[in-house]
Scaffold this active site. Structure first.
Site, PDB file in Angstrom:
ATOM      1  N   HIS A   1      77.434  65.378 104.557  1.00 51.49           N
ATOM      2  CA  HIS A   1      77.727  66.556 103.766  1.00 51.49           C
ATOM      3  C   HIS A   1      79.205  67.063 103.983  1.00 51.49           C
ATOM      4  O   HIS A   1      79.395  68.350 103.954  1.00 51.49           O
ATOM      5  CB  HIS A   1      76.497  67.487 104.154  1.00 51.49           C
ATOM      6  CG  HIS A   1      76.731  68.753 102.979  1.00 51.49           C
ATOM      7  ND1 HIS A   1      76.619  68.660 101.678  1.00 51.49           N
ATOM      8  CD2 HIS A   1      76.932  70.004 103.222  1.00 51.49           C
ATOM      9  CE1 HIS A   1      76.800  69.994 101.001  1.00 51.49           C
ATOM     10  NE2 HIS A   1      76.906  70.831 102.225  1.00 51.49           N
TER      11      HIS A   1
ATOM     12  N   ASP B   1      74.936  68.571  96.836  1.00 49.68           N
ATOM     13  CA  ASP B   1      75.288  67.216  96.509  1.00 49.68           C
ATOM     14  C   ASP B   1      74.675  66.393  95.283  1.00 49.68           C
ATOM     15  O   ASP B   1      75.229  65.912  94.572  1.00 49.68           O
ATOM     16  CB  ASP B   1      75.751  66.050  97.688  1.00 49.68           C
ATOM     17  CG  ASP B   1      76.472  66.878  98.799  1.00 49.68           C
ATOM     18  OD1 ASP B   1      77.487  67.490  98.496  1.00 49.68           O
ATOM     19  OD2 ASP B   1      75.995  66.571 100.060  1.00 49.68           O
TER      20      ASP B   1
END
Length: 336
Positions: A183, A154
């Site tokens: 996530h 990310d």
């Protein structure tokens, strides 16, 4: 020198991740484990690379000796094991399969290398990290400083996609952007307002462009799943991200490097400063983590976030607690 293991080393993430780890000069032994025999060929292949790590392959066996051989005495364990996403699947769709895989591997870690740093890549990370924590608690070996959910992809996507959004695609490596939350989809919160160096104000003034960028970061995995058209999910970028975070842990824990800070999905329940900055009592959350010899040396609070990022945080907190509970209940619920 470090002894490292990759569990799920024959897969789409595991193979390139193992290759990258072989290049780290701090690793003395690299042990590759999988349920399929081809992992021994992967290990043999990688063993030809001219770096210090002695590489070995280990296959799951009915007596558990394969996992034992892979784990005994390991300092760091990286877990990309599990099934990949396919078109139309969310990370939560993977839960029933990958939850059992992570549970079994965590039991092996608890038995054979309970002091190892454990880096979990297997999705859904929002649930699989709590699963591992519950296994370690049941075994009496849970150390919240040594258990990490790898959210580095990310972070990588935030830098890359932000550079593209401001028409400077070659400057991706110049931007450091913290990513908090979880996530998966809406639980991913890129703190673009805290980018170093700062992103141009014009990006934040264009609300549609800003929202599109955030959505792309949150659902970047979908781009890969769709582009591969049934051929898999993000593997190479995830392997790079997993290697990058493993390197950060190794450099801080074993090489004595100071000031290593990286976002990671970790246990925060006992840190009131962090839960207050989040605005909710929650067990796991991705925050900037200062790494050191014991793993987590310090958790950094969220800092000043923009009104838009506060909205993203609210959306995250509507979803993330349920994913954590799902993982905890998978271990705690009575088995029929």
């Amino acid at each position: 020198m470090v002894k490292a293991a990759v569990l799920g080393a024959a897969g789409g993430i595991g193979q390139p991740l193992a290759l990258l780890l072989k290049t780290d000069p701090a690793i003395k032994e690299l042990r590759l484990f999988d349920v399929v025999p081809v992992v021994k060929g992967v290990a043999q292949d990688i063993s030809h690379v001219d770096t210090p790590a002695v590489t070995s392959g280990h296959v799951k066996s009915d007596d558990g000796e394969g996992l034992k051989a892979a784990l005994t005495g390991c300092d760091i364990v990286v877990i990309p094991a599990g099934v990949p996403r396919k078109p139309g699947m969310t990370r939560d769709d993977l839960f029933n399969i990958n939850a059992g895989i992570v549970r079994d591997l965590a039991q092996g870690i608890a038995q054979h290398c309970p002091k190892a740093f454990v880096l979990i890549i297997s999705n859904p990370v929002n649930s699989t990290v709590p699963i591992a924590a519950e296994v370690f608690k049941a075994a009496g070996v849970f150390d919240p400083k040594r258990l990490f959910g790898v959210t580095t992809l990310d972070v990588v996507r935030s830098s890359t996609m932000s550079a593209q959004a401001i028409d400077k695609p070659n400057s991706a490596d110049e931007f450091t952007i913290p990513v908090i939350g979880g996530h998966s989809g809406h639980t991913i919160i890129p703190l673009l307002s805290q980018s170093k160096p700062a992103l141009p104000s014009s990006l934040f003034e264009d609300k549609e462009k800003l929202a599109a960028l955030v959505k792309r970061i949150q659902f970047g995995g979908d781009e890969v799943v769709e582009a591969k058209a049934g051929g898999g999910s993000a593997t190479l970028s995830m392997a790079y991200a997993g290697f990058r975070f493993a390197q950060q842990v190794i450099s801080a824990a074993f090489n004595g490097k100071k000031g290593v800070i990286a976002p990671s999905y970790v246990y925060v329940a006992d840190n009131k400063e962090i839960t207050q900055s989040i605005g909710k009592d929650i067990a796991f959350f991705s925050v900037p983590v200062e790494l050191g010899p014991s793993g987590v040396e310090k958790l950094h609070p969220l800092g000043d976030i923009s009104p838009y990022e506060k909205e993203l945080l609210s959306a995250c907190l509507e979803e993330l607690p349920g994913s954590i509970t799902k993982g905890v209940q998978f271990i705690q619920q009575p088995k029929l």
